[in-house]
Design a protein around this motif. Sequence first.
Motif, mmCIF file in Angstrom:
data_model
loop_
_atom_site.group_PDB
_atom_site.id
_atom_site.type_symbol
_atom_site.label_atom_id
_atom_site.label_comp_id
_atom_site.label_asym_id
_atom_site.label_seq_id
_atom_site.Cartn_x
_atom_site.Cartn_y
_atom_site.Cartn_z
ATOM 1 N N GLU A 54 0.814 -1.216 0.000
ATOM 2 C CA GLU A 54 0.000 0.000 0.000
ATOM 3 C C GLU A 54 0.852 1.272 0.000
ATOM 4 N N ALA A 55 1.959 1.278 0.757
ATOM 5 C CA ALA A 55 2.796 2.481 0.826
ATOM 6 C C ALA A 55 3.358 2.820 -0.551
ATOM 7 N N TYR A 56 3.782 1.800 -1.294
ATOM 8 C CA TYR A 56 4.338 2.032 -2.626
ATOM 9 C C TYR A 56 3.236 2.423 -3.614
ATOM 10 N N ARG A 57 2.062 1.813 -3.453
ATOM 11 C CA ARG A 57 0.935 2.169 -4.312
ATOM 12 C C ARG A 57 0.580 3.647 -4.123
ATOM 13 N N ASN A 58 0.554 4.085 -2.865
ATOM 14 C CA ASN A 58 0.241 5.484 -2.578
ATOM 15 C C ASN A 58 1.310 6.404 -3.161
ATOM 16 N N LEU A 59 2.590 6.024 -3.017
ATOM 17 C CA LEU A 59 3.693 6.817 -3.570
ATOM 18 C C LEU A 59 3.525 6.966 -5.083
ATOM 19 N N GLU A 62 0.244 9.168 -5.877
ATOM 20 C CA GLU A 62 0.453 10.585 -5.567
ATOM 21 C C GLU A 62 1.297 11.244 -6.657
ATOM 22 N N GLN A 186 13.252 9.870 -4.970
ATOM 23 C CA GLN A 186 12.259 9.079 -4.246
ATOM 24 C C GLN A 186 12.193 7.649 -4.772
ATOM 25 N N ALA A 190 12.981 4.390 -2.637
ATOM 26 C CA ALA A 190 12.025 3.279 -2.582
ATOM 27 C C ALA A 190 12.713 1.959 -2.908
ATOM 28 N N SER A 193 14.546 0.650 0.011
ATOM 29 C CA SER A 193 13.687 0.131 1.084
ATOM 30 C C SER A 193 13.243 -1.301 0.837
#
Length: 274
Positions: A54-59, A62, A186, A190, A193
């Motif tokens: 989800e965090a990568y999807r949001n990144l 956005e 970014q 990513a 990470s």
Amino acid sequence: MFFQEPELQYEVTVEDPDPHFAKLLQQAIGGQEGEMRVALQYMFQAWALPEEFEAYRNLLMETAAEELGHIEMLASAVTKNLRGSPKEMREETEETAAVAAAMTGQNPRQYLSSGLSAMPVDSNGVPFTGAYIAASGNLAGDLYANVMAEATGRTLATRLWDYTDDPGMKDMLSYLIARDTMHQNQWLEALESLDDPVPVPASFPQEQENQDVNYTFISTRREEQPNPEYPWTQGEAPDGNGTFSYAAEQPGDGEVIAPDPDPSTYNNPNDVDD
């Protein structure tokens, strides 16, 4: 779901309208290095990610939405450069197509097809194609593709910045160049990470690879060359799973002989009737 506001992400001003520069700006909209490419690329990458990412999807989403705002900015810049041309130039260039091309260097379709507006095309008038988009479904591979996309986009924007003397256009491009800097960083962050992102896909069992060549730089020169002792021909590989080596020649085996063709294809030049 998307929402929109009736304002630009960043102010766009044109002090000295230039139809030719409008044509060049089209590359930043619909070209291979353009904003349409990255906006759609990031969206399709995001839509492929499962819930645990989800965090990568949001990144990705956005950033995709931000890139849509960049398209709007550039479209506004193209239109202002086209429609704000001096009246004397407009009157003279309306006389003949040849004079128009000589005076403005603009894409004729910007007048004929869009009424002096931006279009989803590149600087040569070639329509945008989804073939520019890299969305493999593998997050690591896609993030590497995103670094490349932002790098080529930033290169294009810097060339446009150098080309124009218009303060407003330089200001807009300075903003876009800065955002490319952020986006490159970014995506690299990513990647850092992720656990063991390389080789892509890292989930494939490496013991199934041909172990004789998976970390070997193979020379394709006709004459045998000594190991040049470059970083990619010796030492530990970046993934930490192997050591680079050098091969002076390709493995080579087998013959390039095609099987007999199916008679129904009529591929055999020697096939003649008696």
